[in-house]
Design a protein around this motif. Sequence first.
Motif, PDB file in Angstrom:
ATOM      1  N   LEU A  24       0.853  -1.190   0.000  1.00  0.00           N
ATOM      2  CA  LEU A  24       0.000   0.000   0.000  1.00  0.00           C
ATOM      3  C   LEU A  24       0.892   1.245   0.000  1.00  0.00           C
ATOM      4  CD1 LEU A  24      -2.929   1.071   0.227  1.00  0.00           C
ATOM      5  CD2 LEU A  24      -2.636   1.037   2.712  1.00  0.00           C
ATOM      6  N   LEU A  25       0.666   2.128  -0.956  1.00  0.00           N
ATOM      7  CA  LEU A  25       1.463   3.347  -1.092  1.00  0.00           C
ATOM      8  C   LEU A  25       0.606   4.557  -0.753  1.00  0.00           C
ATOM      9  CD1 LEU A  25       4.202   4.584  -2.013  1.00  0.00           C
ATOM     10  CD2 LEU A  25       3.178   4.818  -4.285  1.00  0.00           C
ATOM     11  N   ILE A  26       1.069   5.382   0.174  1.00  0.00           N
ATOM     12  CA  ILE A  26       0.389   6.625   0.547  1.00  0.00           C
ATOM     13  C   ILE A  26       1.227   7.786   0.027  1.00  0.00           C
ATOM     14  CG2 ILE A  26      -0.601   7.982   2.418  1.00  0.00           C
ATOM     15  CD1 ILE A  26      -1.754   5.165   2.237  1.00  0.00           C
ATOM     16  N   GLU A  27       0.642   8.603  -0.829  1.00  0.00           N
ATOM     17  CA  GLU A  27       1.311   9.792  -1.357  1.00  0.00           C
ATOM     18  C   GLU A  27       0.755  11.012  -0.634  1.00  0.00           C
ATOM     19  OE1 GLU A  27       1.848   8.200  -5.971  1.00  0.00           O
ATOM     20  OE2 GLU A  27       0.145   9.504  -5.434  1.00  0.00           O
ATOM     21  N   LYS A  29       1.587  15.132   1.188  1.00  0.00           N
ATOM     22  CA  LYS A  29       2.330  16.365   0.948  1.00  0.00           C
ATOM     23  C   LYS A  29       3.720  16.326   1.584  1.00  0.00           C
ATOM     24  CE  LYS A  29      -0.805  18.883  -1.270  1.00  0.00           C
ATOM     25  NZ  LYS A  29      -0.604  19.406  -2.633  1.00  0.00           N
ATOM     26  N   ASP A  30       3.855  15.583   2.694  1.00  0.00           N
ATOM     27  CA  ASP A  30       5.146  15.527   3.381  1.00  0.00           C
ATOM     28  C   ASP A  30       5.964  14.306   2.977  1.00  0.00           C
ATOM     29  OD1 ASP A  30       3.518  13.663   4.546  1.00  0.00           O
ATOM     30  OD2 ASP A  30       4.025  14.182   6.619  1.00  0.00           O
ATOM     31  N   GLY A  31       5.603  13.674   1.873  1.00  0.00           N
ATOM     32  CA  GLY A  31       6.374  12.540   1.383  1.00  0.00           C
ATOM     33  C   GLY A  31       5.502  11.323   1.149  1.00  0.00           C
ATOM     34  N   THR A  32       6.121  10.243   0.755  1.00  0.00           N
ATOM     35  CA  THR A  32       5.391   9.005   0.487  1.00  0.00           C
ATOM     36  C   THR A  32       5.750   7.959   1.532  1.00  0.00           C
ATOM     37  OG1 THR A  32       7.129   8.191  -0.997  1.00  0.00           O
ATOM     38  CG2 THR A  32       5.323   9.457  -1.991  1.00  0.00           C
ATOM     39  N   PHE A  33       4.800   7.063   1.751  1.00  0.00           N
ATOM     40  CA  PHE A  33       5.019   5.963   2.686  1.00  0.00           C
ATOM     41  C   PHE A  33       4.544   4.678   2.033  1.00  0.00           C
ATOM     42  CE2 PHE A  33       3.216   3.070   5.870  1.00  0.00           C
ATOM     43  CZ  PHE A  33       4.377   2.756   6.559  1.00  0.00           C
ATOM     44  N   HIS A  34       5.394   3.653   2.105  1.00  0.00           N
ATOM     45  CA  HIS A  34       5.050   2.354   1.528  1.00  0.00           C
ATOM     46  C   HIS A  34       5.040   1.315   2.637  1.00  0.00           C
ATOM     47  CE1 HIS A  34       5.890  -1.525  -0.568  1.00  0.00           C
ATOM     48  NE2 HIS A  34       4.990  -1.035  -1.385  1.00  0.00           N
ATOM     49  N   GLY A  35       3.962   0.567   2.723  1.00  0.00           N
ATOM     50  CA  GLY A  35       3.856  -0.498   3.709  1.00  0.00           C
ATOM     51  C   GLY A  35       3.271  -1.749   3.097  1.00  0.00           C
ATOM     52  N   ARG A  36       3.445  -2.848   3.804  1.00  0.00           N
ATOM     53  CA  ARG A  36       2.903  -4.127   3.339  1.00  0.00           C
ATOM     54  C   ARG A  36       2.031  -4.750   4.439  1.00  0.00           C
ATOM     55  NH1 ARG A  36       4.206  -6.566  -1.238  1.00  0.00           N
ATOM     56  NH2 ARG A  36       5.824  -5.633  -2.566  1.00  0.00           N
ATOM     57  N   PRO A  37       0.815  -4.228   4.584  1.00  0.00           N
ATOM     58  CA  PRO A  37      -0.080  -4.811   5.582  1.00  0.00           C
ATOM     59  C   PRO A  37      -0.598  -6.170   5.114  1.00  0.00           C
ATOM     60  CG  PRO A  37      -1.266  -3.230   4.253  1.00  0.00           C
ATOM     61  CD  PRO A  37       0.164  -3.155   3.807  1.00  0.00           C
ATOM     62  N   LYS A  38      -1.046  -6.970   6.055  1.00  0.00           N
ATOM     63  CA  LYS A  38      -1.789  -8.167   5.677  1.00  0.00           C
ATOM     64  C   LYS A  38      -3.044  -7.708   4.943  1.00  0.00           C
ATOM     65  CE  LYS A  38      -0.405 -10.314  10.040  1.00  0.00           C
ATOM     66  NZ  LYS A  38      -0.904 -10.754  11.377  1.00  0.00           N
ATOM     67  N   ALA A  39      -3.385  -8.371   3.852  1.00  0.00           N
ATOM     68  CA  ALA A  39      -4.545  -7.947   3.060  1.00  0.00           C
ATOM     69  C   ALA A  39      -5.401  -9.148   2.714  1.00  0.00           C
ATOM     70  CB  ALA A  39      -4.088  -7.240   1.787  1.00  0.00           C
ATOM     71  N   THR A  40      -6.699  -8.993   2.909  1.00  0.00           N
ATOM     72  CA  THR A  40      -7.637 -10.079   2.648  1.00  0.00           C
ATOM     73  C   THR A  40      -9.000  -9.492   2.325  1.00  0.00           C
ATOM     74  OG1 THR A  40      -8.652 -12.089   3.598  1.00  0.00           O
ATOM     75  CG2 THR A  40      -8.264 -10.254   5.098  1.00  0.00           C
ATOM     76  N   SER A 132      -5.802   7.024  -6.345  1.00  0.00           N
ATOM     77  CA  SER A 132      -5.332   7.418  -7.675  1.00  0.00           C
ATOM     78  C   SER A 132      -5.202   6.218  -8.608  1.00  0.00           C
ATOM     79  CB  SER A 132      -4.007   8.167  -7.576  1.00  0.00           C
ATOM     80  OG  SER A 132      -3.035   7.402  -6.905  1.00  0.00           O
ATOM     81  N   ARG A 133      -4.920   5.066  -8.046  1.00  0.00           N
ATOM     82  CA  ARG A 133      -4.956   3.792  -8.762  1.00  0.00           C
ATOM     83  C   ARG A 133      -4.973   2.702  -7.710  1.00  0.00           C
ATOM     84  NH1 ARG A 133       0.248   5.726  -9.213  1.00  0.00           N
ATOM     85  NH2 ARG A 133       1.955   4.308  -8.606  1.00  0.00           N
ATOM     86  N   PRO A 134      -5.330   1.474  -8.052  1.00  0.00           N
ATOM     87  CA  PRO A 134      -5.398   0.425  -7.030  1.00  0.00           C
ATOM     88  C   PRO A 134      -4.097   0.314  -6.236  1.00  0.00           C
ATOM     89  CG  PRO A 134      -6.412  -0.347  -9.043  1.00  0.00           C
ATOM     90  CD  PRO A 134      -5.794   0.984  -9.369  1.00  0.00           C
ATOM     91  N   GLY A 135      -4.259   0.348  -4.912  1.00  0.00           N
ATOM     92  CA  GLY A 135      -3.104   0.231  -4.033  1.00  0.00           C
ATOM     93  C   GLY A 135      -2.393   1.527  -3.749  1.00  0.00           C
ATOM     94  N   VAL A 136      -2.884   2.639  -4.300  1.00  0.00           N
ATOM     95  CA  VAL A 136      -2.217   3.933  -4.120  1.00  0.00           C
ATOM     96  C   VAL A 136      -3.244   4.967  -3.649  1.00  0.00           C
ATOM     97  CG1 VAL A 136      -0.877   5.782  -5.196  1.00  0.00           C
ATOM     98  CG2 VAL A 136      -0.532   3.402  -5.917  1.00  0.00           C
ATOM     99  N   ILE A 137      -2.965   5.587  -2.504  1.00  0.00           N
ATOM    100  CA  ILE A 137      -3.824   6.630  -1.934  1.00  0.00           C
ATOM    101  C   ILE A 137      -3.098   7.963  -2.019  1.00  0.00           C
ATOM    102  CG2 ILE A 137      -5.162   7.363   0.065  1.00  0.00           C
ATOM    103  CD1 ILE A 137      -5.970   4.628  -1.037  1.00  0.00           C
ATOM    104  N   LEU A 142      -2.169  19.300   3.321  1.00  0.00           N
ATOM    105  CA  LEU A 142      -0.907  19.407   4.033  1.00  0.00           C
ATOM    106  C   LEU A 142      -1.082  18.911   5.464  1.00  0.00           C
ATOM    107  CD1 LEU A 142       2.041  20.297   4.001  1.00  0.00           C
ATOM    108  CD2 LEU A 142       1.291  22.599   4.672  1.00  0.00           C
ATOM    109  N   ARG A 143      -2.235  19.260   6.055  1.00  0.00           N
ATOM    110  CA  ARG A 143      -2.576  18.767   7.393  1.00  0.00           C
ATOM    111  C   ARG A 143      -3.652  17.705   7.258  1.00  0.00           C
ATOM    112  NH1 ARG A 143      -4.860  23.496  10.698  1.00  0.00           N
ATOM    113  NH2 ARG A 143      -4.861  21.921  12.353  1.00  0.00           N
ATOM    114  N   ASN A 144      -3.425  16.544   7.838  1.00  0.00           N
ATOM    115  CA  ASN A 144      -4.427  15.483   7.862  1.00  0.00           C
ATOM    116  C   ASN A 144      -4.816  15.258   9.312  1.00  0.00           C
ATOM    117  OD1 ASN A 144      -4.664  14.389   4.977  1.00  0.00           O
ATOM    118  ND2 ASN A 144      -2.456  14.524   5.269  1.00  0.00           N
ATOM    119  N   ARG A 145      -6.007  15.749   9.665  1.00  0.00           N
ATOM    120  CA  ARG A 145      -6.429  15.830  11.062  1.00  0.00           C
ATOM    121  C   ARG A 145      -7.584  14.876  11.320  1.00  0.00           C
ATOM    122  NH1 ARG A 145      -9.738  19.773  14.233  1.00  0.00           N
ATOM    123  NH2 ARG A 145     -10.375  20.715  12.255  1.00  0.00           N
ATOM    124  N   ILE A 146      -7.535  14.194  12.464  1.00  0.00           N
ATOM    125  CA  ILE A 146      -8.612  13.298  12.874  1.00  0.00           C
ATOM    126  C   ILE A 146      -8.984  13.611  14.317  1.00  0.00           C
ATOM    127  CG2 ILE A 146      -9.301  10.903  13.294  1.00  0.00           C
ATOM    128  CD1 ILE A 146      -7.486  10.054  11.045  1.00  0.00           C
TER     129      ILE A 146
END
Length: 306
Positions: A24-27, A29-40, A132-137, A142-146
């Motif tokens: 899973l790739l997250i794009e 504003k402060d950069g990209t992050f790639h991880g490999r979570p368990k997926a089902t 943006s495409r499968p597997g890419v968010i 700039l701020r992602n607030r929850i």
Amino acid sequence: MRAGADVSVIARGPHLAAIRENGLLIEAKDGTFHGRPKATDDARDIGEQDIVIVSVKAPSLPQIAGGLRPLLGAGTRVVFAMNGIPWWYFHAHGGPFDARRLDRIDPGGRVWSAASPDRVIGAIAYTACTVSRPGVIHAENLRNRIILGRPDGVPDEQTDRLAALLAAGGLEIEVTDRIRDAIWAKLLMNLTGGTLGVLAASAMRDALSHPILGDVADRIAAEGAAIAQALGCDPGDHGTVRARLSVSGHKQSILQDLELGRAMEIDALFRVPLEIARLADVPTPTLDVVVALVIQRAKAAGLYAE
């Protein structure tokens, strides 16, 4: 994953296939992050979890209700990160509407029975994300607030633990004992931007450049605030809603759904707030008109049915 948590993802179709193959790739504003979570696509493959985060659109809730059960242990908390009025809204609310069920969002109480509102952590997300495409968010903010909070407002160790994990992952996190205030503050933006965005087929920056639509936006925000206040909530200064939306070049998610032919969140965002207005005896003349038009637009596109 960034904070060291053991993360699993339940996904479907091409998205699932892409995550399994490439991660899973997250794009952002402060950069990209790639991880490999368990997926089902089957919750039984991963079993009981400490925390479950549900981020489907409201129309999909009844379909995923049964899939929650294998994930829930005795102390599991379930986070519903969704727009609009949540199915659990009146749980631990107090007053004349306490424990009232919202059948339009949760028909037959399927989610209420499967998840149990006692497990819930409410979540309000201020993010602008697209697949943006499968597997890419792609995250545009700039701020992602929850904002996180329990329906009963009582401090909770697992909520604090989740907040710490999300903050360590790079998100801006706030924990509140008045989660319904946060629900209405975000909902004023959705009521205004969502309805006008669908009707104008435009990002708010473009739609609100027209003075008449700006005036309509002010009336929608004022009516939404009146509903919130009738329920004892403080949604913040509704007079700032137009200004905040006017700088947004991002299309509202419900407009994206219309353009992409996906089921639209008409009930949670628009119809249930109006039903609550009727319960609280709050007049909403502007919202009545724009919501009726949005419903007709969604029906005409084959993306909403009663």
